[in-house]
Design an enzyme around this catalytic site. Structure first.
Site, PDB file in Angstrom:
ATOM      1  CG  ASP A 150      -1.763  -1.272   1.304  1.00 23.65           C
ATOM      2  OD1 ASP A 150      -2.185  -1.758   0.238  1.00 23.65           O
ATOM      3  OD2 ASP A 150      -1.969  -1.777   2.425  1.00 23.65           O
ATOM      4  CG  HIS A 178      -2.862  -5.399   3.093  1.00 20.63           C
ATOM      5  ND1 HIS A 178      -2.201  -4.475   2.308  1.00 20.63           N
ATOM      6  CD2 HIS A 178      -2.653  -6.601   2.496  1.00 20.63           C
ATOM      7  CE1 HIS A 178      -1.610  -5.099   1.299  1.00 20.63           C
ATOM      8  NE2 HIS A 178      -1.881  -6.389   1.391  1.00 20.63           N
TER       9      HIS A 178
END
Length: 337
Positions: A150, A178
């Site tokens: 990310d 996530h």
């Protein structure tokens, strides 16, 4: 320094193993998977770097041999996402895989740093924590959910707007979880600061949150984000190893058990989440300090965080309940505490 990749034959596992083999900080690299690991190990063993590579299958106590004496275990094992699948759809299969691998870690290398890539990370890390607790070997400073992809995406996509030629020179905290809306990039805290045009902000946030879908679609059902995830997994593993060897000042976001990490209590109170990804100062003991960037979020980011908290709490509960409702783990006598 002995490292193990559990799930080494898969789409993430093979390129991740290649990157680890190329790392001069690693002396031994053990590969474990249910198929093909001897071949992957033989292939990698021809590369002229220091790490000695071995490959193991489940037969002949392969998991035990792979994990024995490990300093760091990276776990990308599991099935990948396919078109139309959410990370939550993966839960039933990958939850069991992670549970069983963590049992092996608890038995063979309970003091290792454990890096979990297997999705859904929001739930698989709590699963790992519960199994380690049952075994009496849970060290919250050494259990990490790898959310670096990310961060990597945020760096890359912002560079596409700002024109920065070296994306990784911009540090952007990406916090929360996530998957989807649980991923919250804090562009307001980028260093050096970045100017995101207001009309591009929502689309940029969405792209960071759902970048995985972009890859799944582009691969037309043939895979998910494997190469970028392998890069991100290696980037985080290398930082953990460098910190373990004494390098100072290493900070990278990771999904950790907040109550067990210094500085985590205040973040825990703000978020209401036991597990949360925030920038972590790494050291020889693992997660030495959680850095509170949550309290500095701007108004736009606070709205994103509200959605994050709600989704994350459900994901965490799902992981904890999976272990609570499953067969109880009884550790081997030599590891009873």
């Amino acid at each position: 320094m002995k490292a193990c990749v559990a799930g080494a034959s898969g789409g993430i596992g093979q390129p991740l193993s290649l990157l680890l083999k190329a790392c001069p900080l690693i002396d031994e690299l053990a590969l474990y998977d249910v198929v093909n690991t001897p071949g992957v190990a033989a292939d990698l063993s021809h590369i002229s770097t220091p790490a000695i590579v071995t490959g193991y299958l489940p037969k002949d106590d392969g998991m035990k041999q792979a994990f024995a004496g490990c300093d760091i275990v990276v776990i990308p094992a599991g099935i990948p996402r396919k078109p139309g699948m959410t990370r939550d759809d993966l839960f039933k299969i990958n939850a069991g895989i992670v549970r069983d691998l963590i049992k092996g870690v608890a038995e063979s290398c309970p003091k290792a740093y454990i890096l979990i890539i297997s999705n859904p990370v929001n739930s698989t890390v709590p699963i790992a924590a519960e199994v380690l607790k049952q075994a009496g070997v849970f060290d919250p400073k050494k259990l990490f959910g790898v959310t670096t992809l990310d961060v990597v995406r945020a760096e890359t996509f912002v560079a596409g707007i700002t024109g920065e030629k070296s994306p990784s020179k911009t540090t952007i905290p990406v916090i929360g979880g996530h998957s989807g809306e649980t991923i919250v990039p804090l562009f307001s805290q980028a260093k050096p600061s970045v100017n995101i045009p207001a009309e591009k902000l929502d689309a940029l946030v969405n792209r960071v949150q759902f970048g995985g879908d972009e890859v799944v679609k582009a691969k037309d059902g043939a895979g998910s984000a494997t190469l970028s995830m392998a890069y991100a997994g290696f980037r985080f593993a290398e930082k953990v190893i460098k910190a373990a060897k004494g390098e100072k000042g290493i900070v990278e976001p990771s999904y950790v058990y907040l109550p067990g990490v210094s500085g985590g209590d205040s973040i825990h109170k703000t978020t209401g989440c036991d597990f949360f990804s925030v920038p972590i100062e790494l050291g020889p003991s693992g997660a030495e300090k959680a850095i509170d960037v949550v309290s500095s979020a701007n108004e736009h980011e606070k709205k994103l965080l509200e959605a994050c908290y709600s989704g994350l709490k459900g994901n965490i509960t799902k992981g904890v309940e999976f272990v609570a409702n499953g067969p109880k783990y009884v550790p081997a006598p030599q590891h009873r505490l």
